[in-house]
Scaffold this motif. Structure first.
Motif, PDB file in Angstrom:
ATOM      1  N   GLY A   1       0.857  -0.978  -0.348  1.00 54.92           N
ATOM      2  CA  GLY A   1       0.130   0.077   0.323  1.00 54.92           C
ATOM      3  C   GLY A   1       1.247   1.216  -0.322  1.00 54.92           C
ATOM      4  O   GLY A   1       0.587   2.027  -0.725  1.00 54.92           O
ATOM      5  N   SER A   2       1.786   1.021   0.699  1.00 54.82           N
ATOM      6  CA  SER A   2       2.589   2.296   0.812  1.00 54.82           C
ATOM      7  C   SER A   2       3.156   2.807  -0.447  1.00 54.82           C
ATOM      8  O   SER A   2       4.016   3.626  -0.052  1.00 54.82           O
ATOM      9  N   LYS A   3       3.976   1.442  -0.754  1.00 56.70           N
ATOM     10  CA  LYS A   3       4.242   1.330  -2.065  1.00 56.70           C
ATOM     11  C   LYS A   3       3.969   2.278  -3.339  1.00 56.70           C
ATOM     12  O   LYS A   3       3.958   3.023  -4.285  1.00 56.70           O
ATOM     13  N   LEU A   4       2.610   2.083  -3.526  1.00 53.04           N
ATOM     14  CA  LEU A   4       1.001   2.709  -4.736  1.00 53.04           C
ATOM     15  C   LEU A   4       1.046   3.671  -3.488  1.00 53.04           C
ATOM     16  O   LEU A   4       1.020   3.779  -5.490  1.00 53.04           O
ATOM     17  N   GLY A   5       1.073   3.748  -2.791  1.00 54.96           N
ATOM     18  CA  GLY A   5       0.947   5.139  -2.258  1.00 54.96           C
ATOM     19  C   GLY A   5       1.972   6.218  -2.931  1.00 54.96           C
ATOM     20  O   GLY A   5       1.483   8.022  -3.462  1.00 54.96           O
ATOM     21  N   GLU A   6       3.370   6.071  -2.860  1.00 53.40           N
ATOM     22  CA  GLU A   6       4.459   6.570  -3.426  1.00 53.40           C
ATOM     23  C   GLU A   6       4.272   6.785  -5.118  1.00 53.40           C
ATOM     24  O   GLU A   6       4.454   7.756  -6.017  1.00 53.40           O
ATOM     25  N   TRP A   7       4.079   5.879  -6.049  1.00 55.87           N
ATOM     26  CA  TRP A   7       3.992   5.246  -6.330  1.00 55.87           C
ATOM     27  C   TRP A   7       3.064   6.846  -7.731  1.00 55.87           C
ATOM     28  O   TRP A   7       3.405   7.241  -8.514  1.00 55.87           O
ATOM     29  N   LEU A   8       1.800   6.362  -6.950  1.00 57.36           N
ATOM     30  CA  LEU A   8       0.738   7.214  -7.508  1.00 57.36           C
ATOM     31  C   LEU A   8       0.880   8.838  -6.470  1.00 57.36           C
ATOM     32  O   LEU A   8       1.041   9.623  -7.381  1.00 57.36           O
TER      33      LEU A   8
END
Length: 56
Positions: free
Chosen positions: A8-15
């Motif tokens: 989830g944190s990696k997805l947020g960073e990517w977004l």
């Protein structure tokens, strides 16, 4: 649980990177949702185990 929060944190960073968000809004929101999802999953698993033990 940890993997869900990490992804989830990696997805947020990517977004945030994709949409150029300087205040890390997506990172915060998606990570918080991932924490709630992970906690919900763990609680549901514990309840299932508890209910199965009562029926045996």
């Amino acid at each position: 649980m940890g993997l869900t929060i990490y992804l989830g944190s990696k997805l947020g960073e990517w977004l945030d990177h994709k949409f150029g968000n300087a205040n890390q809004l997506y990172y915060k929101i998606v990570t918080l949702l991932a924490v709630f999802l992970a906690m919900f999953s763990v609680i549901r698993q514990v309840l299932n185990i508890t209910n199965n033990d009562k029926n045996d």
